[in-house]
Design a protein around this motif. Structure first.
Motif, short mmCIF file in Angstrom:
data_model
loop_
_atom_site.label_atom_id
_atom_site.label_comp_id
_atom_site.label_asym_id
_atom_site.label_seq_id
_atom_site.Cartn_x
_atom_site.Cartn_y
_atom_site.Cartn_z
N TYR A 1 0.85 -1.19 0.00
CA TYR A 1 0.00 0.00 0.00
C TYR A 1 0.89 1.24 0.00
O TYR A 1 1.87 1.30 0.75
CB TYR A 1 -0.86 0.06 1.27
CG TYR A 1 -1.79 -1.10 1.50
CD1 TYR A 1 -2.32 -1.84 0.46
CD2 TYR A 1 -2.15 -1.44 2.81
CE1 TYR A 1 -3.19 -2.91 0.70
CE2 TYR A 1 -3.02 -2.50 3.06
CZ TYR A 1 -3.53 -3.23 2.00
OH TYR A 1 -4.37 -4.28 2.25
N ASP A 2 0.51 2.21 -0.82
CA ASP A 2 1.21 3.50 -0.79
C ASP A 2 0.53 4.37 0.26
O ASP A 2 -0.64 4.71 0.13
CB ASP A 2 1.14 4.14 -2.18
CG ASP A 2 1.73 5.54 -2.18
OD1 ASP A 2 2.39 5.92 -1.18
OD2 ASP A 2 1.53 6.27 -3.17
N HIS A 3 1.28 4.73 1.31
CA HIS A 3 0.74 5.61 2.33
C HIS A 3 1.65 6.83 2.43
O HIS A 3 2.78 6.74 2.91
CB HIS A 3 0.66 4.88 3.68
CG HIS A 3 0.02 5.71 4.75
ND1 HIS A 3 0.70 6.19 5.84
CD2 HIS A 3 -1.26 6.17 4.87
CE1 HIS A 3 -0.11 6.90 6.59
NE2 HIS A 3 -1.30 6.90 6.04
N ASN A 4 1.17 7.93 1.91
CA ASN A 4 1.95 9.18 1.87
C ASN A 4 3.36 8.96 1.32
O ASN A 4 4.35 9.43 1.89
CB ASN A 4 2.07 9.80 3.28
CG ASN A 4 0.71 10.18 3.82
OD1 ASN A 4 -0.20 10.51 3.05
ND2 ASN A 4 0.55 10.14 5.14
N GLY A 5 3.44 8.23 0.24
CA GLY A 5 4.74 8.03 -0.41
C GLY A 5 5.55 6.88 0.15
O GLY A 5 6.60 6.54 -0.38
N LYS A 6 5.07 6.26 1.22
CA LYS A 6 5.80 5.11 1.81
C LYS A 6 5.08 3.81 1.43
O LYS A 6 3.85 3.77 1.47
CB LYS A 6 5.77 5.23 3.34
CG LYS A 6 6.94 5.96 3.91
CD LYS A 6 7.08 5.55 5.40
CE LYS A 6 7.95 6.53 6.13
NZ LYS A 6 7.39 6.96 7.40
N ALA A 7 5.84 2.78 1.14
CA ALA A 7 5.22 1.48 0.79
C ALA A 7 5.02 0.66 2.07
O ALA A 7 5.97 0.35 2.77
CB ALA A 7 6.09 0.73 -0.19
N ASP B 1 2.55 -4.12 5.96
CA ASP B 1 1.82 -4.65 7.12
C ASP B 1 0.40 -4.12 7.04
O ASP B 1 0.18 -2.95 6.74
CB ASP B 1 2.46 -4.18 8.43
CG ASP B 1 3.81 -4.83 8.65
OD1 ASP B 1 3.94 -6.02 8.28
OD2 ASP B 1 4.72 -4.16 9.14
N PHE B 2 -0.56 -4.98 7.33
CA PHE B 2 -1.97 -4.60 7.23
C PHE B 2 -2.35 -3.74 8.44
O PHE B 2 -2.32 -4.22 9.58
CB PHE B 2 -2.83 -5.87 7.17
CG PHE B 2 -4.26 -5.62 6.80
CD1 PHE B 2 -4.61 -5.34 5.49
CD2 PHE B 2 -5.26 -5.66 7.76
CE1 PHE B 2 -5.94 -5.11 5.14
CE2 PHE B 2 -6.59 -5.43 7.42
CZ PHE B 2 -6.92 -5.15 6.09
N PRO B 3 -2.71 -2.46 8.21
CA PRO B 3 -2.96 -1.57 9.36
C PRO B 3 -4.33 -1.79 10.00
O PRO B 3 -5.24 -2.28 9.36
CB PRO B 3 -2.89 -0.17 8.74
CG PRO B 3 -2.93 -0.32 7.28
CD PRO B 3 -2.87 -1.76 6.92
N SER B 4 -4.44 -1.38 11.26
CA SER B 4 -5.74 -1.50 11.94
C SER B 4 -6.58 -0.24 11.73
O SER B 4 -7.80 -0.27 11.86
CB SER B 4 -5.54 -1.71 13.44
OG SER B 4 -5.01 -0.53 14.02
N SER B 5 -5.93 0.88 11.40
CA SER B 5 -6.64 2.16 11.28
C SER B 5 -7.51 2.20 10.02
O SER B 5 -7.02 2.00 8.90
CB SER B 5 -5.61 3.30 11.23
OG SER B 5 -6.17 4.42 10.61
N ILE B 6 -8.80 2.49 10.24
CA ILE B 6 -9.72 2.56 9.10
C ILE B 6 -9.37 3.78 8.24
O ILE B 6 -9.43 3.72 7.01
CB ILE B 6 -11.19 2.63 9.59
CG1 ILE B 6 -11.55 1.36 10.38
CG2 ILE B 6 -12.18 2.83 8.44
CD1 ILE B 6 -11.47 0.06 9.62
#
Ligand code: GDP
Ligand code: IMO
Ligand code: MG
Length: 409
Positions: free
Chosen positions: A325-331, A334-339
């Motif tokens: 997953y791309d999250h703010n430019g970071k790959a 790990d599957f996050p808990s935050s919706i």
């Protein structure tokens, strides 16, 4: 031996088909979670069976089917379903049992479920089967268990309305009630298949909370909801589709883009007949999400994966799957808990060449086109889990098995 079949995604992975297939070597099939929210499809010959509460093993004539204590049971729905099975020439009398510790869904829970969901700022899109309320009453210790109908202490504590309702059903259900713990002990040397409902990402603990169901659909739920200890489970099979689907609301990181990927979404939904068995709702569709699948493999101790719906990709020139997953430019891997995070991430994909071949007639893994094998190998390496079963159609015969889960290694 004890073999467990669970969903490794958001439900509807093809568990019903897999349970029916693996039931051949089992004497007893125990459904361990959920209730009439589930919809499991089995196709044999020209007949399609759609089961909600009844374990999928009932289709095979000589098997015993048990509704475990991890389930929440709507007795009237159960008898409707049994009547449908009778009309389909399935003789179920004498081989279907209910754990006396399973909780009941009372009629009023269904309306309460729908009303509660509608009132939410962000509705979950429940099935309206009263599932959440039955599990909530269980946790509050005000629930009614199947065996309580025959227990004078429990009856004394019931509201008059519930007493009257259950009194009407009492004699019909009586022959089915068993002490599942004693039953499992008695049959401990037999081959028993545990049938999961929903899927890992709909599990109350490890799913995308609060966009989950309320039961334990993870593998640990097989032990708790099937009245055995975790060490009794010998082999855990995680079923997943070649792509991803979800019914109802909630985060879905690899969902096809409604505008730019509309054609792909329509193609997958129509080819895979992705409409809910219980509610008829169109299922949301997306790429196979390996971040989520690897999370499911680890949290469930999945021993082997069963890949279904590979045939849906038969006509594709190229096939993508989500590797991070791309999250703010970071790959993220790990599957996050935050919706919030799950809603904001974008899928990072890898592209594979399509096989452009009809897979439905292929009976042996070795005969699959090399492009399909490459797709499979990549998933195995990423998840560090073998894919021992490949399904290329909804029929029993459209199944390839690489390694038999009933054989101890
Ligand atoms: P479950 O809830 O996991 O048992 O799955 P459902 O029955 O809700 O949905 C799976 C659907 O896919 C059913 O209509 C099955 O008949 C169908 N199905 C199962 N395996 C395959 C497969 O390999 N290919 C295709 N095309 N359909 C499949
Ligand atoms: P099977 O066993 C897919 C979803 C609902 C909703 C959420 C909560 O067929 O894979 P609930 O009524 O359980 O409180 O709804 O969970 N859901 C399923 N989605 N397959 C299922 O079961 C499901 N059971 C519940 O759509 O989003
Ligand atoms: Mg289903």
């Amino acid at each position: 031996m004890k073999v467990v079949v669970i969903g490794a995604q958001w439900g509807d992975e093809g568990k019903g088909k897999m349970v029916d297939f693996f039931a051949e070597n089992a004497e007893i099939i125990v459904r361990f979670s959920g209730g009439a929210n589930a919809g499991h499809t089995i196709v044999t010959g020209d007949t399609t069976y759609k089961l909600h509460l009844v374990p999928s093993g009932i289709i095979s004539p000589d098997k015993t089917a048990v509704l475990g204590n991890g389930m929440v049971i709507d007795i009237e729905s159960l008898f409707d379903e049994l009547a449908t099975l009778t009309s389909q020439n399935i003789k179920w009398e004498g081989r279907i049992f209910i754990s006396d510790r399973a909780h009941l869904v009372l009629p009023r829970y269904k309306q309460m479920d729908s009303d509660h969901d509608k009132k939410r700022k962000h509705p979950i899109g429940t099935t309206g089967r009263g599932i959440g309320f039955a599990y909530a009453e269980k946790a509050l210790r005000t629930g009614i268990r199947a065996g309580d109908i025959f227990d004078s202490f429990a009856v004394e504590n019931m509201e008059d309305e519930d007493k009257a309702y259950l009194e009407k059903l009492k004699e019909k259900i009586r022959p089915m009630i068993i002490d599942l713990a004693a039953f499992m002990y008695k049959h401990r040397e037999k081959n028993i298949l545990f049938e999961g409902a929903q899927g890992t990402l709909l599990d109350i603990d490890i799913g995308t909370y609060p966009y989950v169901s309320s039961g334990m659909s993870c593998s640990a739920g097989a032990a708790v909801g099937g009245s055995v200890g975790p060490r009794h489970l010998d082999h855990i099979i995680g079923v997943f589709k070649a792509y991803s689907t979800r019914v109802g609301n909630g985060p879905f990181p690899s969902e096809f883009d409604r505008v730019s990927e509309k054609d792909l979404e329509d193609f997958v939904r129509e080819t895979g007949r992705e409409y809910g068995v219980t509610t008829g709702r169109p299922r949301r569709c997306g790429y196979l999400d390996l971040v989520a699948l690897k999370y499911a493999c680890f949290t469930n101790s999945i021993d082997s994966l069963a890949l279904t719906h590979l045939d849906v990709y038969d006509k594709m020139d190229e096939i993508k799957l989500c590797t991070a997953y791309d999250h703010n430019g970071k790959a993220l891997q790990d599957f996050p808990s935050s919706i919030d995070m799950l809603n904001k991430v974008k899928p990072l994909t890898r592209t594979f060449k399509g096989w452009k071949k009809d897979l439905s007639e292929i009976k042996h893994y070795e005969d699959l086109p090399k492009e399909a094998k490459e797709y499979i190998k990549f998933i195995e390496e990423y998840t560090e889990t073998p894919i021992n079963m490949v399904s290329v159609g909804y029929r029993r015969s459209e199944t390839m098995i690489r390694r038999d889960p009933w054989k101890k290694s």
